[in-house]
Motif scaffolding. Structure first.
Motif, PDB file in Angstrom:
ATOM      1  N   GLY A 219       2.459   5.774  -2.423  1.00  0.00           N
ATOM      2  CA  GLY A 219       3.536   6.737  -2.270  1.00  0.00           C
ATOM      3  C   GLY A 219       3.538   7.485  -0.958  1.00  0.00           C
ATOM      4  O   GLY A 219       4.216   8.501  -0.825  1.00  0.00           O
ATOM      5  N   SER A 220       2.818   6.979   0.025  1.00  0.00           N
ATOM      6  CA  SER A 220       2.714   7.701   1.291  1.00  0.00           C
ATOM      7  C   SER A 220       2.283   6.753   2.395  1.00  0.00           C
ATOM      8  O   SER A 220       1.366   5.941   2.208  1.00  0.00           O
ATOM      9  CB  SER A 220       1.688   8.842   1.155  1.00  0.00           C
ATOM     10  N   VAL A 221       2.944   6.853   3.546  1.00  0.00           N
ATOM     11  CA  VAL A 221       2.538   6.071   4.708  1.00  0.00           C
ATOM     12  C   VAL A 221       1.166   6.519   5.187  1.00  0.00           C
ATOM     13  O   VAL A 221       0.319   5.710   5.561  1.00  0.00           O
ATOM     14  CB  VAL A 221       3.574   6.194   5.841  1.00  0.00           C
ATOM     15  N   ARG A 222       0.931   7.824   5.156  1.00  0.00           N
ATOM     16  CA  ARG A 222      -0.358   8.359   5.609  1.00  0.00           C
ATOM     17  C   ARG A 222      -1.500   7.837   4.744  1.00  0.00           C
ATOM     18  O   ARG A 222      -2.546   7.428   5.245  1.00  0.00           O
ATOM     19  CB  ARG A 222      -0.337   9.886   5.579  1.00  0.00           C
ATOM     20  N   ALA A 223      -1.305   7.841   3.416  1.00  0.00           N
ATOM     21  CA  ALA A 223      -2.348   7.355   2.512  1.00  0.00           C
ATOM     22  C   ALA A 223      -2.579   5.864   2.717  1.00  0.00           C
ATOM     23  O   ALA A 223      -3.721   5.383   2.679  1.00  0.00           O
ATOM     24  CB  ALA A 223      -1.968   7.644   1.066  1.00  0.00           C
ATOM     25  N   ALA A 224      -1.499   5.109   2.922  1.00  0.00           N
ATOM     26  CA  ALA A 224      -1.637   3.673   3.164  1.00  0.00           C
ATOM     27  C   ALA A 224      -2.398   3.413   4.464  1.00  0.00           C
ATOM     28  O   ALA A 224      -3.229   2.504   4.535  1.00  0.00           O
ATOM     29  CB  ALA A 224      -0.263   3.023   3.207  1.00  0.00           C
ATOM     30  N   ALA A 225      -2.116   4.209   5.484  1.00  0.00           N
ATOM     31  CA  ALA A 225      -2.816   4.049   6.762  1.00  0.00           C
ATOM     32  C   ALA A 225      -4.310   4.282   6.592  1.00  0.00           C
ATOM     33  O   ALA A 225      -5.137   3.555   7.150  1.00  0.00           O
ATOM     34  CB  ALA A 225      -2.231   5.017   7.800  1.00  0.00           C
ATOM     35  N   ALA A 226      -4.678   5.293   5.794  1.00  0.00           N
ATOM     36  CA  ALA A 226      -6.090   5.572   5.561  1.00  0.00           C
ATOM     37  C   ALA A 226      -6.748   4.427   4.804  1.00  0.00           C
ATOM     38  O   ALA A 226      -7.875   4.013   5.117  1.00  0.00           O
ATOM     39  CB  ALA A 226      -6.237   6.879   4.778  1.00  0.00           C
ATOM     40  N   GLU A 227      -6.065   3.880   3.802  1.00  0.00           N
ATOM     41  CA  GLU A 227      -6.634   2.785   3.013  1.00  0.00           C
ATOM     42  C   GLU A 227      -6.828   1.533   3.860  1.00  0.00           C
ATOM     43  O   GLU A 227      -7.843   0.831   3.729  1.00  0.00           O
ATOM     44  CB  GLU A 227      -5.721   2.472   1.832  1.00  0.00           C
ATOM     45  N   LEU A 228      -5.850   1.230   4.731  1.00  0.00           N
ATOM     46  CA  LEU A 228      -5.887   0.015   5.526  1.00  0.00           C
ATOM     47  C   LEU A 228      -6.626   0.185   6.849  1.00  0.00           C
ATOM     48  O   LEU A 228      -6.773  -0.772   7.612  1.00  0.00           O
ATOM     49  CB  LEU A 228      -4.460  -0.469   5.801  1.00  0.00           C
ATOM     50  N   VAL A 229      -7.070   1.410   7.127  1.00  0.00           N
ATOM     51  CA  VAL A 229      -7.746   1.739   8.383  1.00  0.00           C
ATOM     52  C   VAL A 229      -6.851   1.388   9.573  1.00  0.00           C
ATOM     53  O   VAL A 229      -7.236   0.668  10.500  1.00  0.00           O
ATOM     54  CB  VAL A 229      -9.119   1.034   8.498  1.00  0.00           C
ATOM     55  N   LEU A 230      -5.608   1.862   9.486  1.00  0.00           N
ATOM     56  CA  LEU A 230      -4.633   1.690  10.561  1.00  0.00           C
ATOM     57  C   LEU A 230      -4.043   3.050  10.908  1.00  0.00           C
ATOM     58  O   LEU A 230      -4.239   4.028  10.196  1.00  0.00           O
ATOM     59  CB  LEU A 230      -3.498   0.751  10.108  1.00  0.00           C
ATOM     60  N   THR A 231      -3.316   3.099  12.002  1.00  0.00           N
ATOM     61  CA  THR A 231      -2.622   4.333  12.344  1.00  0.00           C
ATOM     62  C   THR A 231      -1.348   4.452  11.509  1.00  0.00           C
ATOM     63  O   THR A 231      -0.821   3.459  10.993  1.00  0.00           O
ATOM     64  CB  THR A 231      -2.249   4.365  13.832  1.00  0.00           C
TER      65      THR A 231
ATOM     66  N   SER B  17       0.827  -1.208   0.000  1.00  0.00           N
ATOM     67  CA  SER B  17       0.000   0.000   0.000  1.00  0.00           C
ATOM     68  C   SER B  17       0.860   1.257   0.000  1.00  0.00           C
ATOM     69  O   SER B  17       0.580   2.215  -0.724  1.00  0.00           O
ATOM     70  CB  SER B  17      -0.941   0.009   1.211  1.00  0.00           C
ATOM     71  N   VAL B  18       1.915   1.269   0.819  1.00  0.00           N
ATOM     72  CA  VAL B  18       2.806   2.429   0.861  1.00  0.00           C
ATOM     73  C   VAL B  18       3.472   2.631  -0.497  1.00  0.00           C
ATOM     74  O   VAL B  18       3.529   3.754  -1.027  1.00  0.00           O
ATOM     75  CB  VAL B  18       3.880   2.261   1.962  1.00  0.00           C
ATOM     76  N   ALA B  19       3.963   1.546  -1.096  1.00  0.00           N
ATOM     77  CA  ALA B  19       4.647   1.651  -2.386  1.00  0.00           C
ATOM     78  C   ALA B  19       3.696   2.115  -3.480  1.00  0.00           C
ATOM     79  O   ALA B  19       4.045   2.947  -4.318  1.00  0.00           O
ATOM     80  CB  ALA B  19       5.261   0.296  -2.751  1.00  0.00           C
TER      81      ALA B  19
END
Length: 298
Positions: free
Chosen positions: A22-34, A17-19
């Motif tokens: 392109g963003s840890v924040r965006a990946a966190a939102a997609e995966l519903v994680l912090t 998701s991060v790759a």
């Protein structure tokens, strides 16, 4: 390959998701994680593999050469898993139709009518979810979506215009005189914060409100109008039932705002008899309010 040679799936999913985003924040939102949980999973994966997968890039991160190789592999693997699961489901019992609809439209227009469709088509199972704007049909497991077409659409989507967006002020009959005198609170939605100013600009002979108050969603705005808290600038689809029953008045009627609601599904998706029946029913229901017939669009 031994089972112990394969990293944890959750860690791989976090990195993919991060790759991809392109963003840890965006990946966190997609995966519903912090943000921290995603960072820890990617760091653990990097440690387990003994290679650096991400590196600092200003305030963000970028994928390393080794990370690019792993991202390509995980993306392909997750895509294959998704396609295989979809095929397994399609080969078995008919899957339920997952219908995604914008929250206020679902609450004020769709849900009160949906039992009619189920009575007409008892063999078609429809599950309702709420959401707005763009979506990923595969990731979100959505079959059909109803959206206001005010955002860039994917060229691989099939879009059928459902109904125009028409808006107008609605109020309790007892507030009509105060509305004419400018002694009223204008109720709007934070999803369209400039709607009242745009409407007043087009109706310059209308008295301006004492104040404009924004609520989180249109269905809350509608409830506030029903409670006598002010005059709501409401979409016709949301207010139609209350206006027809006489609970609310719409002295200016409803006017097109230049956008439409559409039915959306992936163009490559096979349209089942149940899905076709649902689309036809939705078009007929919108036609009862707007006097329109849904037509294909691209």
């Amino acid at each position: 390959m031994k089972r112990s040679d394969i990293p944890y799936l959750d860690d791989l999913r976090a990195f993919e998701s991060v790759a991809r985003l392109g963003s840890v924040r965006a990946a966190a939102a997609e995966l519903v994680l912090t943000h921290g949980a995603v960072s820890r999973r990617v760091a653990k994966l990097s440690t387990d593999l003994g290679v650096r997968l991400l590196e600092a890039n200003g305030r963000g991160v970028r994928v390393t050469a080794d990370g690019e190789k792993l991202a390509a592999a995980t993306g392909t693997a997750f895509g294959l898993i998704t396609e295989t699961l979809a095929k397994i489901r399609s080969d078995g019992a008919p899957a339920p139709i997952i219908l995604s609809c914008e929250r206020s439209l679902a609450m004020r227009w769709l849900i009160p009518r949906l039992s009619d469709f189920q009575d007409r088509h008892p063999g078609v199972e429809v599950h309702l979810s709420t959401g707005g704007g763009a979506l990923d049909f595969a990731r979100d497991r959505v079959t059909l979506a109803i959206r206001r077409l005010d955002f860039p659409v994917d060229p691989d989507w099939r879009i059928t215009k459902l109904m125009p967006e028409r808006v107008g002020p609605v109020m309790l009959p007892s507030l009509a005189a105060r509305f004419e005198a400018g002694d009223y609170t204008a109720l709007g939605s934070r999803t369209r914060p400039n709607a009242w100013e745009a409407w007043l600009e087009q109706h310059r002979n209308t008295a301006r409100p004492r104040t404009i108050r924004l609520l989180d969603h249109h269905f809350l705005m509608e409830e506030a109008a029903l409670g006598g808290l002010g005059v709501a600038l409401a979409p016709q689809a949301i207010a139609a039932s209350d206006v027809a029953s006489g609970r609310l008045r719409a002295p200016f009627g409803f006017e097109d705002d230049g956008t439409d609601y559409g039915l959306i599904h992936p163009a490559a998706m096979s349209v089942s008899a149940g899905l076709a029946a649902l689309c036809d029913w939705l078009a007929a229901e919108s036609g009862r309010i707007f006097g329109t017939t849904a037509c294909p669009s691209s």
